[in-house]
Design a protein around this motif. Structure first.
Motif, PDB file in Angstrom:
ATOM      1  N   ARG B 105       0.820  -1.211   0.000  1.00  0.00           N
ATOM      2  CA  ARG B 105       0.000   0.000   0.000  1.00  0.00           C
ATOM      3  C   ARG B 105       0.859   1.268   0.000  1.00  0.00           C
ATOM      4  O   ARG B 105       0.513   2.271  -0.639  1.00  0.00           O
ATOM      5  CB  ARG B 105      -0.910  -0.040   1.229  1.00  0.00           C
ATOM      6  CG  ARG B 105      -1.970   1.039   1.338  1.00  0.00           C
ATOM      7  CD  ARG B 105      -2.525   1.403  -0.022  1.00  0.00           C
ATOM      8  NE  ARG B 105      -3.834   2.005   0.071  1.00  0.00           N
ATOM      9  CZ  ARG B 105      -4.055   3.301   0.191  1.00  0.00           C
ATOM     10  NH1 ARG B 105      -3.051   4.139   0.267  1.00  0.00           N
ATOM     11  NH2 ARG B 105      -5.287   3.769   0.228  1.00  0.00           N
ATOM     12  N   LEU B 108       1.933   3.338  -3.062  1.00  0.00           N
ATOM     13  CA  LEU B 108       1.033   4.295  -3.706  1.00  0.00           C
ATOM     14  C   LEU B 108       1.273   5.724  -3.228  1.00  0.00           C
ATOM     15  O   LEU B 108       0.722   6.672  -3.769  1.00  0.00           O
ATOM     16  CB  LEU B 108      -0.427   3.911  -3.446  1.00  0.00           C
ATOM     17  CG  LEU B 108      -0.857   2.537  -3.965  1.00  0.00           C
ATOM     18  CD1 LEU B 108      -2.325   2.306  -3.675  1.00  0.00           C
ATOM     19  CD2 LEU B 108      -0.570   2.418  -5.455  1.00  0.00           C
ATOM     20  N   THR B 116      -4.523   8.689  -2.258  1.00  0.00           N
ATOM     21  CA  THR B 116      -5.730   7.984  -2.684  1.00  0.00           C
ATOM     22  C   THR B 116      -6.435   7.394  -1.482  1.00  0.00           C
ATOM     23  O   THR B 116      -5.872   7.357  -0.382  1.00  0.00           O
ATOM     24  CB  THR B 116      -5.373   6.870  -3.677  1.00  0.00           C
ATOM     25  OG1 THR B 116      -6.573   6.232  -4.097  1.00  0.00           O
ATOM     26  CG2 THR B 116      -4.479   5.833  -3.023  1.00  0.00           C
ATOM     27  N   ARG B 119      -8.399   1.197  -1.568  1.00  0.00           N
ATOM     28  CA  ARG B 119      -8.343   0.578  -2.881  1.00  0.00           C
ATOM     29  C   ARG B 119      -9.089  -0.744  -2.933  1.00  0.00           C
ATOM     30  O   ARG B 119      -9.526  -1.171  -3.979  1.00  0.00           O
ATOM     31  CB  ARG B 119      -6.872   0.351  -3.283  1.00  0.00           C
ATOM     32  CG  ARG B 119      -6.090   1.627  -3.345  1.00  0.00           C
ATOM     33  CD  ARG B 119      -6.725   2.604  -4.325  1.00  0.00           C
ATOM     34  NE  ARG B 119      -6.456   2.249  -5.705  1.00  0.00           N
ATOM     35  CZ  ARG B 119      -5.452   2.740  -6.415  1.00  0.00           C
ATOM     36  NH1 ARG B 119      -4.653   3.628  -5.892  1.00  0.00           N
ATOM     37  NH2 ARG B 119      -5.273   2.372  -7.661  1.00  0.00           N
TER      38      ARG B 119
END
Lengths: 129, 129
Positions: B105, B108, B116, B119
Motif C-alpha cells: 500500500r 502508492l 488515494t 483501494r
DNA sequence: ATGATATATGCGTCTATGCGCAACTACGCA
DNA sequence: TGCGTAGTTGCGCATAGACGCATATATCAT
C-alpha cells in the motif's frame, strides 16, 4: 492474535488488576480469603476472578488442605513479562490501601500459613437459610 | 484504577492490537485508508477503532486535507511505555501479513504522502442509494 | 458420619461493546 | 455551488462478561 487479546481482556477489570498487583508486590503466594480481606470484595467474586486469571495463564494455584494459594505464573514469553512489569508500574497510590489491608491480614498467619478464612463477614456469600 | 483498566480494555480487540502494532512497526504515521487496506477490515470499523484508541491516549491524529494520519501517542508514563513494548513483542508471524499488505500500500504514496483512498473496494461502507 | 469451613460454580440480570448499515461532516476541485 | 472523496458517527442487533445470589464441592475436626 486472540491469544494476546485474551490477556488484555483478562486484565480489563479493576479487581483483577488489583489482584495481580497485590500478588506481585507481596512476593509470596496468597490464599483466596487473604485476597478477599485485602481487596474487600466478595468471596465468590474474588474466586471467579482468580479462576479466570489462572485460565488466562496469568496466575498459578496450589492447593493445601482447604486453602488454595495463588501466585503470578512466571511469565515465559517477552510479552507476558512486559505486561507484568506494566502492572507493577501502576503508581503506588492506587494500591496503597490494598497493601495496608494485606499487611494486617498476613499477621494472622502462623508458621507462614493461612489458618483462617474470610474475617470480614460482610464479604462472604449469603448463607443458605 | 479505571484509567488503567481502560487501556487494557481498549487493547482487548484483535483489530486494535493489529493497528497499534502496525503503527509501531511502520515508524511513520499512517492514514485511515492505508490501515484499511493493510488490515483488510471495513473502513467504518477501522475508523471507530482508531477513534477509541485516540480517546484512550494510545494514538494521536493529525489531519491533512481529506486525510487523517494516526501514529502512536508517545507514552509519557512507565505503564504505557511497557504496554507498547509488550505489543511490539508479539511474535512476527502474527503480523507478517498486515505488514506485507502495508508495504504494498505504501508504494502508492507520492512524496511521502497518501494520495488515494481505500483501494480494496469491498472494505468500503455501502454507498447510499 | 456429621458438621463446619474454604473455595468454586451455575444461573439470571444488567451493562458494555463490537459489528453492519446508513447517514453525516469535512475537504478539495472544477 | 455542486460533486466526488476521506473519514466520522448514530442506531439497532447480538454477544460477552461482571455481578449477586444460591448452591455445590472439598477438606478437616469432632
Amino acid at each position: 492474535m486472540e491469544e494476546y487479546t485474551q490477556v488484555f481482556k483478562t486484565l480489563s477489570d479493576p479487581t483483577r488488576l488489583r489482584i495481580l498487583r497485590l500478588l506481585l508486590d507481596a512476593g509470596k503466594e496468597l490464599c483466596v480469603c487473604e485476597l478477599v480481606d485485602s481487596l474487600e470484595e466478595p468471596q465468590y467474586n474474588v474466586s471467579k476472578h482468580v479462576t479466570a486469571m489462572r485460565s488466562a495463564g496469568l496466575l498459578k494455584s496450589r492447593k493445601e488442605g482447604r486453602w488454595v494459594y495463588y501466585s503470578p505464573q512466571s511469565a515465559d514469553g517477552e510479552f507476558l513479562k512486559l505486561l507484568s512489569r506494566a502492572v507493577a508500574a501502576i503508581p503506588e497510590r492506587h494500591v496503597k490501601h490494598d497493601r495496608a489491608e494485606l499487611r494486617k491480614r498476613l499477621k494472622l498467619r502462623e508458621g507462614g500459613k493461612c489458618l483462617t478464612g474470610v474475617r470480614k463477614e460482610h464479604l462472604l456469600g449469603k448463607v443458605s437459610s
